[in-house]
Design an enzyme around this catalytic site. Structure first.
Site, PDB file in Angstrom:
ATOM      1  N   SER A 119       0.815  -1.211   0.000  1.00  0.00           N
ATOM      2  CA  SER A 119       0.000   0.000   0.000  1.00  0.00           C
ATOM      3  C   SER A 119       0.853   1.267   0.000  1.00  0.00           C
ATOM      4  O   SER A 119       1.951   1.301   0.575  1.00  0.00           O
ATOM      5  CB  SER A 119      -0.906   0.012   1.233  1.00  0.00           C
ATOM      6  N   TYR A 130      -2.440   5.323  -4.032  1.00  0.00           N
ATOM      7  CA  TYR A 130      -3.392   6.407  -3.828  1.00  0.00           C
ATOM      8  C   TYR A 130      -2.794   7.622  -4.519  1.00  0.00           C
ATOM      9  O   TYR A 130      -1.621   7.936  -4.320  1.00  0.00           O
ATOM     10  CB  TYR A 130      -3.571   6.723  -2.342  1.00  0.00           C
ATOM     11  N   THR A 190      -6.235   2.772  -6.547  1.00  0.00           N
ATOM     12  CA  THR A 190      -7.478   2.709  -5.790  1.00  0.00           C
ATOM     13  C   THR A 190      -8.296   3.973  -6.050  1.00  0.00           C
ATOM     14  O   THR A 190      -7.783   5.087  -5.917  1.00  0.00           O
ATOM     15  CB  THR A 190      -7.194   2.561  -4.287  1.00  0.00           C
ATOM     16  N   LYS A 231      -8.747  -0.560  -8.639  1.00  0.00           N
ATOM     17  CA  LYS A 231      -9.360  -1.153  -7.443  1.00  0.00           C
ATOM     18  C   LYS A 231     -10.432  -0.211  -6.881  1.00  0.00           C
ATOM     19  O   LYS A 231     -10.221   1.001  -6.803  1.00  0.00           O
ATOM     20  CB  LYS A 231      -8.294  -1.398  -6.380  1.00  0.00           C
ATOM     21  N   HIS A 256     -13.782  -1.666  -0.495  1.00  0.00           N
ATOM     22  CA  HIS A 256     -12.749  -1.285   0.469  1.00  0.00           C
ATOM     23  C   HIS A 256     -12.969  -1.985   1.817  1.00  0.00           C
ATOM     24  O   HIS A 256     -12.707  -1.417   2.878  1.00  0.00           O
ATOM     25  CB  HIS A 256     -12.725   0.235   0.661  1.00  0.00           C
TER      26      HIS A 256
END
Length: 382
Positions: free
Chosen positions: A115, A139, A165, A255, A279
């Site tokens: 992540s 992100y 995402t 995603k 999520h």
């Protein structure tokens, strides 16, 4: 891993057993961060209920003495039809963090996605787990200079896919975190000082180990909503995904897809795969259960790219159901984090073992000797 720890983890027969072990070994705020979801946690509950409602229709008199659980994901071999999803703040759960998770994934021959909010950088993870099929989850921060650095780091570290995402334009409200006063890094307060007596090993490692921070993002501290508000961008649009596509020439995964028409939209802009995901119920409460749109998404758009799914998966039978309905791969998050809290890398390995045993047993009882034998007519999903 000591004998006592090995014996304790071996007694875990289900992911729920690991959850209970993890609950006992971590402060409440940390456990609740993993275990909780947005607002009333309706989406999380509905996701798990949807898997409870699945019915299997086994074929009998099939030779299942040998079961092949392998599949191909974005052109690469995966020993199992599931991977380990990107999760943030991972060293809060156990000081070994993402390195332990990636090593366990590599040993099992499956994907691990790091992540943007990870506590290990993509470069450091490449050193710790060079043989693991590592993806990087992005992100898109408001600062495009930071975004460029993140993409460059994914390229330089050898990440084999980029996962963007798109369901996080603003942070969801996670009431457990708000009530616990969770901050990052965890702060010493009257409440946490009291918790030190209950979880001294966790606090000792937290206070004496390397400073806890976002390895890919520097300078972000505070409550979770404050941190996420600095990182996530409510102006995110199609132009931003085109910007990413222009800087990343490898496989691109989108995603956070929660509508069948958005699956088409993602493939239209050049995605190689999508992840049907709400999520983990941690953003918009009452959002759609991914399992409920899986079959339609595959039947309508499955010929355009690979379709993956996450959300509420706590048993290998859940994985088998998703694959039978057409998903190419499932991602698990909480399941392996429970293992991480319960016992570090060995706990993650035990989570993978439990899910693998579930998958093999379920496939045998369904009469499926390989992943390719799993068919939609084997599953009824409400």
């Amino acid at each position: 891993m000591g004998g006592g720890s090995a014996g304790r983890l071996a007694r875990a027969a289900t992911i729920w057993d690991l959850r209970e072990m993890g609950r006992k070994r971590t402060p409440r705020a940390v456990f609740d961060y993993v275990d909780g979801a947005a607002e009333a946690e309706i989406s999380l509950r509905r996701s798990r209920e949807a898997f409870d409602e699945v019915e299997f229709h086994p074929s009998v008199l099939r030779d299942v003495a040998t079961v092949d659980t392998s599949t191909t994901v974005l052109g690469r071999h995966s020993a199992l039809p599931f991977g380990l999803a990107p999760t943030g703040f991972t060293k809060m759960m156990h000081h070994a963090g993402e390195s332990a998770v990636a090593k366990a994934a590599g040993d099992a021959g499956i994907v691990f996605a790091l992540s943007t909010l990870g506590t290990t950088s993509a470069r450091d993870l490449a050193v710790a787990a060079p043989e693991t099929n590592r993806w990087f989850q992005l992100y898109l921060p408001k600062d495009r200079g930071i975004a460029s650095e993140l993409v460059a780091g994914a390229v330089e570290s050898g990440s084999s896919a980029l996962v963007v995402t798109v369901d996080t334009v603003v942070p969801g409200i996670r009431l457990r975190d708000a009530r616990n006063g969770l901050s990052f890094p965890p702060a010493l307060t009257l409440r946490t000082l009291g918790g030190m007596a209950v979880h001294p090993k966790w606090w000792y490692r937290m206070l004496t180990g390397d400073p806890l921070n976002f390895s890919s993002l520097q300078g972000f501290e505070g409550s979770l909503p404050e941190i996420l508000a600095q990182i996530w961008d409510p102006s995110l649009s199609l132009a931003d995904l085109e910007w990413v596509r222009g800087r990343w020439d490898g496989p691109l995964v989108i995603k956070g897809i929660q509508r069948v028409d958005d699956v088409a939209f993602a493939f239209d802009i050049g995605a190689d795969a999508v992840i049907l995901s709400n999520h983990g119920g941690r953003q918009l409460d009452r959002s759609v259960v991914p399992l409920r749109i899986l079959r339609e998404a595959v039947e309508t758009h499955g010929d355009r790219g690979e379709i993956y799914i996450d959300g509420g998966i706590t048993n290998g039978a859940d994985v088998v159901a998703c694959i039978a309905l057409g998903a190419k791969l499932c991602f698990v998050g909480r399941a392996y984090l429970y293992g991480l809290m319960a016992g570090g890398q060995a706990g993650v390995e035990r989570a993978i073992e439990i899910l693998t045993e579930d998958v093999v047993r379920t496939m045998r009882l369904l009469g499926a000797a390989s992943v390719s034998d799993l068919r939609p007519d084997m599953v009824t999903s409400v």
